[in-house]
Design a protein around this motif. Sequence first.
Motif, PDB file in Angstrom:
ATOM      1  N   SER A 298      43.541  44.182  27.560  1.00  0.00           N
ATOM      2  CA  SER A 298      43.023  45.452  28.096  1.00  0.00           C
ATOM      3  C   SER A 298      43.336  46.597  27.148  1.00  0.00           C
ATOM      4  CB  SER A 298      43.627  45.763  29.464  1.00  0.00           C
ATOM      5  OG  SER A 298      43.275  44.764  30.378  1.00  0.00           O
ATOM      6  N   SER A 301      40.955  47.069  24.582  1.00  0.00           N
ATOM      7  CA  SER A 301      39.623  47.332  25.158  1.00  0.00           C
ATOM      8  C   SER A 301      38.727  46.095  25.167  1.00  0.00           C
ATOM      9  CB  SER A 301      38.904  48.477  24.424  1.00  0.00           C
ATOM     10  OG  SER A 301      39.711  49.604  24.419  1.00  0.00           O
ATOM     11  N   ASN A 303      37.139  42.969  27.343  1.00  0.00           N
ATOM     12  CA  ASN A 303      36.936  42.521  28.721  1.00  0.00           C
ATOM     13  C   ASN A 303      37.457  41.109  28.871  1.00  0.00           C
ATOM     14  OD1 ASN A 303      35.621  44.803  29.623  1.00  0.00           O
ATOM     15  ND2 ASN A 303      33.669  44.089  28.742  1.00  0.00           N
ATOM     16  N   TRP A 304      38.162  40.849  29.958  1.00  0.00           N
ATOM     17  CA  TRP A 304      38.664  39.491  30.189  1.00  0.00           C
ATOM     18  C   TRP A 304      38.572  39.164  31.665  1.00  0.00           C
ATOM     19  CZ3 TRP A 304      42.699  39.085  33.618  1.00  0.00           C
ATOM     20  CH2 TRP A 304      43.422  40.258  33.879  1.00  0.00           C
ATOM     21  N   ARG A 305      38.588  37.853  31.969  1.00  0.00           N
ATOM     22  CA  ARG A 305      38.614  37.418  33.371  1.00  0.00           C
ATOM     23  C   ARG A 305      39.257  36.046  33.469  1.00  0.00           C
ATOM     24  NH1 ARG A 305      34.041  33.899  33.882  1.00  0.00           N
ATOM     25  NH2 ARG A 305      32.617  34.244  32.147  1.00  0.00           N
ATOM     26  N   ALA A 419      38.280  36.033  27.127  1.00  0.00           N
ATOM     27  CA  ALA A 419      38.079  37.425  26.702  1.00  0.00           C
ATOM     28  C   ALA A 419      36.809  37.487  25.870  1.00  0.00           C
ATOM     29  CB  ALA A 419      39.269  37.895  25.877  1.00  0.00           C
ATOM     30  N   GLU A 420      36.018  38.501  26.135  1.00  0.00           N
ATOM     31  CA  GLU A 420      34.737  38.682  25.460  1.00  0.00           C
ATOM     32  C   GLU A 420      34.976  39.264  24.070  1.00  0.00           C
ATOM     33  OE1 GLU A 420      30.536  38.728  26.478  1.00  0.00           O
ATOM     34  OE2 GLU A 420      31.957  39.079  28.105  1.00  0.00           O
TER      35      GLU A 420
END
Length: 426
Positions: A298, A301, A303-305, A419-420
């Motif tokens: 994070s 910066s 994006n992760w899920r 993570a993108e």
Amino acid sequence: MDSQQKLESVRASLGVRPPHCSGTCSIPSDKLKLYYDVDDENAGKIDLARATPADLEKLARACQPATFGRNQEDVLDETYRKALKLDASAFSTLFNAESAGLADVIRRELLEGKNDKRDIRLEMYKLNIYGKDSFFKPHKDTPRGEKMFGSLVIVFPTSHEGGEFVLRHEGREWTIDFAEMLSQPSESSDPRFGYVSFFSDIEHEVLLVKSGHRVTLTYNLYFAETQSPVSVDAAPAPYEQVITEALGSLVADPALLPKGGYFGFGLRHQYPVSESTDLACLQTCLKGSDGALSRSLSSLSLNWRLCVLYRDVGIWPKQHYLNTRVIDFSQHHQVEEEDIERLMGEGVERVRFVDMSGTPIKAPERRWWSEGDEDEDEGAKDIFQVTKMPSVFGLRSIYIAYGNEVEMAHLYGDLCLVAEIPAKTA
Ligand SMILES: O=C(O)CCC(=O)C(=O)O
Ligand SMILES: [Fe+2]
């Protein structure tokens, strides 16, 4: 540093912190009195700061043999766990882990970094007595809900030898000898107790008690219900900065995933899951270096899920999927291609594994069959495994074989984090 070295330093930075904390604390002696009432014959009080063998024998007679969870059954098996227990409803004590300062210790030493301002709840669970020849073989503590992250064991200063507490995780082992620690002279005139707190998915064991009585109090630890995950003004722990720097330099490497895709990580801890678990809820309950990894991503910066990886699903060619839910495929012998997406529901995504440069890694049999045929992977997203991603095939494959209790609602699952990574612009 070349890309491989950058990758190694990310992997190394994730394995630094031990998954537990332990020590001894002094406490006013009146806080070590315990009152118990099981039935008319088995009631009394005991001062655990100066208990005699006769006091301890009497307490032991009031207890019941301790059971544990094995293969989804509650069993009494004295070859696996030989100990006595009192349920929390049968005793009361002025001992309070929170007022003894342990919530702060756990926040600071186990959660630490940006997590150390979070509210946690300590739920008293059981009193255990280990007499001579008692022990509890390796097990994990059964998860009781998504918010449960850890366990706390208090060891009272009753005279005993042996009964060391051993923790194991990812090939490392730690042994804590409370009998020895509590027998050391202390500066304070107050009595002392020992504590160990650990993430509950860490395997642990109580070695054989050689003499005396080892008396412990166990707690389940939860993240408080209503809580913003991270307080903004808390500084990251130093090792978290090391992860952020290592990741930042890996992500910026122009040779790495030039066309973009996912970085995939296998989480280092296991988490309570059920078929109805929404993995997004677990994002605020990540433990140890998993939490540090998510905060580092994070802060970069990215994006992760969280997701579950299903490797080699389908008949042929087998495919790999990420999903936001745990689906039980173990009932389905073979899953047809068109059924997969229906069974997996909305959050499903097909992926293909690539190496650092973004080149697809093909299983040998697929290489032979599908020379020049890239169609089967069309629409799949590229993923590079930064750390090994475990795969599950169904709830049945993930229940815990040895827990301290049976609990069917939640099981420990192996999860992944993706993570993108944006495409590199030349
Ligand atoms: O009593 C102890 O030292 C630990 C017991 C334990 O691991 C458990 O009750 O799950
Ligand atoms: Fe345990």
